[in-house]
Design a protein around this motif. Sequence first.
Motif, PDB file in Angstrom:
ATOM      1  N   ALA A 359      11.128   4.066  21.773  1.00  0.00           N
ATOM      2  CA  ALA A 359      12.380   3.340  21.987  1.00  0.00           C
ATOM      3  C   ALA A 359      12.936   3.690  23.358  1.00  0.00           C
ATOM      4  N   PRO A 360      13.558   2.731  24.048  1.00  0.00           N
ATOM      5  CA  PRO A 360      14.161   3.040  25.347  1.00  0.00           C
ATOM      6  C   PRO A 360      15.187   4.163  25.208  1.00  0.00           C
ATOM      7  N   PRO A 361      15.360   4.952  26.245  1.00  0.00           N
ATOM      8  CA  PRO A 361      16.343   6.043  26.167  1.00  0.00           C
ATOM      9  C   PRO A 361      17.771   5.487  26.067  1.00  0.00           C
ATOM     10  N   HIS A 362      18.636   6.311  25.512  1.00  0.00           N
ATOM     11  CA  HIS A 362      20.056   5.943  25.482  1.00  0.00           C
ATOM     12  C   HIS A 362      20.612   6.191  26.887  1.00  0.00           C
ATOM     13  N   TRP A 363      20.654   5.127  27.642  1.00  0.00           N
ATOM     14  CA  TRP A 363      20.963   5.280  29.067  1.00  0.00           C
ATOM     15  C   TRP A 363      21.793   4.101  29.538  1.00  0.00           C
ATOM     16  N   VAL A 364      22.890   4.412  30.214  1.00  0.00           N
ATOM     17  CA  VAL A 364      23.723   3.376  30.812  1.00  0.00           C
ATOM     18  C   VAL A 364      23.597   3.511  32.329  1.00  0.00           C
ATOM     19  N   PRO A 365      23.044   2.495  32.999  1.00  0.00           N
ATOM     20  CA  PRO A 365      22.885   2.602  34.451  1.00  0.00           C
ATOM     21  C   PRO A 365      24.224   2.808  35.157  1.00  0.00           C
ATOM     22  N   LYS A 366      24.217   3.609  36.201  1.00  0.00           N
ATOM     23  CA  LYS A 366      25.421   3.827  36.985  1.00  0.00           C
ATOM     24  C   LYS A 366      25.669   2.637  37.896  1.00  0.00           C
ATOM     25  N   PRO A 367      26.918   2.285  38.129  1.00  0.00           N
ATOM     26  CA  PRO A 367      27.203   1.197  39.079  1.00  0.00           C
ATOM     27  C   PRO A 367      26.865   1.646  40.493  1.00  0.00           C
ATOM     28  N   TRP A 368      26.560   0.670  41.352  1.00  0.00           N
ATOM     29  CA  TRP A 368      26.185   0.999  42.729  1.00  0.00           C
ATOM     30  C   TRP A 368      27.346   1.603  43.514  1.00  0.00           C
ATOM     31  N   ALA A 369      28.563   1.382  43.052  1.00  0.00           N
ATOM     32  CA  ALA A 369      29.715   2.006  43.714  1.00  0.00           C
ATOM     33  C   ALA A 369      29.672   3.526  43.591  1.00  0.00           C
ATOM     34  N   ASP A 370      28.926   4.025  42.603  1.00  0.00           N
ATOM     35  CA  ASP A 370      28.818   5.476  42.398  1.00  0.00           C
ATOM     36  C   ASP A 370      27.520   6.038  42.969  1.00  0.00           C
ATOM     37  N   PHE A 371      26.892   5.320  43.873  1.00  0.00           N
ATOM     38  CA  PHE A 371      25.599   5.733  44.417  1.00  0.00           C
ATOM     39  C   PHE A 371      25.690   7.079  45.140  1.00  0.00           C
ATOM     40  N   VAL A 372      24.725   7.939  44.845  1.00  0.00           N
ATOM     41  CA  VAL A 372      24.567   9.208  45.541  1.00  0.00           C
ATOM     42  C   VAL A 372      23.085   9.355  45.875  1.00  0.00           C
ATOM     43  N   PRO A 373      22.728   9.598  47.133  1.00  0.00           N
ATOM     44  CA  PRO A 373      21.305   9.760  47.470  1.00  0.00           C
ATOM     45  C   PRO A 373      20.685  10.916  46.704  1.00  0.00           C
ATOM     46  N   ASP A 374      19.419  10.795  46.407  1.00  0.00           N
ATOM     47  CA  ASP A 374      18.720  11.905  45.772  1.00  0.00           C
ATOM     48  C   ASP A 374      18.866  13.155  46.633  1.00  0.00           C
ATOM     49  N   ALA A 375      19.105  14.286  45.975  1.00  0.00           N
ATOM     50  CA  ALA A 375      19.406  15.529  46.700  1.00  0.00           C
ATOM     51  C   ALA A 375      18.256  15.999  47.585  1.00  0.00           C
ATOM     52  N   ASN A 376      17.047  15.551  47.299  1.00  0.00           N
ATOM     53  CA  ASN A 376      15.901  15.964  48.108  1.00  0.00           C
ATOM     54  C   ASN A 376      15.803  15.214  49.431  1.00  0.00           C
ATOM     55  N   PHE A 377      16.656  14.193  49.596  1.00  0.00           N
ATOM     56  CA  PHE A 377      16.609  13.353  50.798  1.00  0.00           C
ATOM     57  C   PHE A 377      18.010  13.200  51.385  1.00  0.00           C
ATOM     58  N   PRO A 378      18.581  14.302  51.902  1.00  0.00           N
ATOM     59  CA  PRO A 378      19.932  14.236  52.462  1.00  0.00           C
ATOM     60  C   PRO A 378      19.992  13.273  53.641  1.00  0.00           C
ATOM     61  N   GLN A 379      21.075  12.525  53.706  1.00  0.00           N
ATOM     62  CA  GLN A 379      21.252  11.545  54.779  1.00  0.00           C
ATOM     63  C   GLN A 379      21.944  12.216  55.961  1.00  0.00           C
ATOM     64  N   THR A 380      21.144  12.699  56.908  1.00  0.00           N
ATOM     65  CA  THR A 380      21.673  13.383  58.082  1.00  0.00           C
ATOM     66  C   THR A 380      21.328  12.583  59.333  1.00  0.00           C
ATOM     67  N   TRP A 381      21.764  13.092  60.471  1.00  0.00           N
ATOM     68  CA  TRP A 381      21.476  12.436  61.748  1.00  0.00           C
ATOM     69  C   TRP A 381      19.984  12.371  62.024  1.00  0.00           C
ATOM     70  N   ARG A 382      19.182  13.209  61.344  1.00  0.00           N
ATOM     71  CA  ARG A 382      17.743  13.230  61.622  1.00  0.00           C
ATOM     72  C   ARG A 382      17.067  11.908  61.272  1.00  0.00           C
ATOM     73  N   ARG A 383      17.687  11.109  60.381  1.00  0.00           N
ATOM     74  CA  ARG A 383      17.038   9.849  60.019  1.00  0.00           C
ATOM     75  C   ARG A 383      17.015   8.860  61.183  1.00  0.00           C
ATOM     76  N   PHE A 384      17.828   9.131  62.206  1.00  0.00           N
ATOM     77  CA  PHE A 384      17.842   8.240  63.371  1.00  0.00           C
ATOM     78  C   PHE A 384      16.845   8.681  64.452  1.00  0.00           C
ATOM     79  N   VAL A 385      16.204   9.861  64.254  1.00  0.00           N
ATOM     80  CA  VAL A 385      15.247  10.364  65.241  1.00  0.00           C
ATOM     81  C   VAL A 385      13.919   9.628  65.053  1.00  0.00           C
ATOM     82  N   PRO A 386      13.353   9.053  66.117  1.00  0.00           N
ATOM     83  CA  PRO A 386      12.066   8.353  65.995  1.00  0.00           C
ATOM     84  C   PRO A 386      10.973   9.275  65.460  1.00  0.00           C
ATOM     85  N   PRO A 387      10.052   8.752  64.637  1.00  0.00           N
ATOM     86  CA  PRO A 387       8.982   9.577  64.062  1.00  0.00           C
ATOM     87  C   PRO A 387       8.169  10.326  65.103  1.00  0.00           C
TER      88      PRO A 387
END
Length: 401
Positions: A359-387
């Motif tokens: 049976a599917p889990p008892h789960w209510v999806p969170k609204p996108w207004a409550d979005f939080v990035p996964d903790a393993n991928f912090p959104q820092t200035w480094r994402r703007f650095v070219p590969p």
Amino acid sequence: MRVAFGSVPKDGGTFTFYRNLRLALRAHGVDLRCVSVGRDEARLWEDGYADAGCTLLAPRAIGLKAQARAFADWCEAEEIDIVMGINSGGILSSFPHLPARIRVMARCANAFDQGYRVTMAGRDRLARIVALSPRLRDDLVRDYGADPGILRLIPNGIDPARFDAAAAQPRGQGARLELGFLGRLEHGQKGVLHLPAIVDALLARGVDFRLRIAGKGRHGDQLRRALAGAEAAGQVEFVGALGPDDIPDFLAQTDVFVFTSRFEGMPNALLEAMMAGAVPVCFNIAGITDFMIQEGRTGHLVAQEDAAGFADAVAGLAADRTRLATLHKAVALDARARFSNAIAAASYAALFTEIMAEAPPHWVPKPWADFVPDANFPQTWRRFVPPGVKEWVKGRRFAYQ
């Protein structure tokens, strides 16, 4: 049944899993899709590896929220049943927002802290966790709080047909022993800077050999400098990066496969060598290489960083060609009995069916207004650095270690 697998079409172990199992899973009614999301993954995408099951979403998106929404929308449109996020920040960040009917799985593929943490991302949603080897399974339970009840051990699988001709090729027929290394020329994980010490130890023992090194990576130039003398003398040859179609021929010409990794999960290069009948000599990684190789029967295991012991194992094979031939046949048969893609596909298909029968889990999806990035991928200035700049910085850092 439709399964979304987070990866990028390119040369690497994660995509190799997809490539090895996609067709085999079709026979079980499973449609495995490779999904890449966001700008960084778009930059890694290589058209030569992509097939009809590969999809690139939001190729200009930098932010994880945009990536996660694009993936969630795609899952709804494609009626995806199961998601395996792997190491995609956009996909893993979508988990709290996916509907309960979409089951979520993890697959742990490497024995290091970040890999384990990413495996446990979205743990509240995880229906199952697949570990590729006993070491990964045990580490997840002991050190990262994984529920043993949802853990399954499913080793990687290789298509043996690709290596049948190589396995049929006799080994050890020439006066010179042919050694082969195949992998990323990088020391942190792959241990390639141990190769010069192994070569020196073989020369000191009077072994007549040639070591062919296939691959590319940030320590390639450093390795070549260290082996310049042996290369000039013809004992070492750098053959560059190989495409998938070139690997069977390379392994068919390899008597002994040299494996120097310091940590792994379930290395495909070693599996391919085993399928091809190249006798492996490996640094031992507890719960991984000693799970794959049976010491003295299908290859040899050597203590980490023991170049002298490594050279002794190779020298023993050079001196006893009858034993080399026996190990050659044994390792090819053992790989087919334990690590074929047909075995892996059957295991995954059974696991997918098991999950969807629940049976599917008892789960209510969170609204996108409550979005939080996964903790393993912090959104820092480094994402703007070219590969390219990031790779240069990494190279400089390792150069001084």
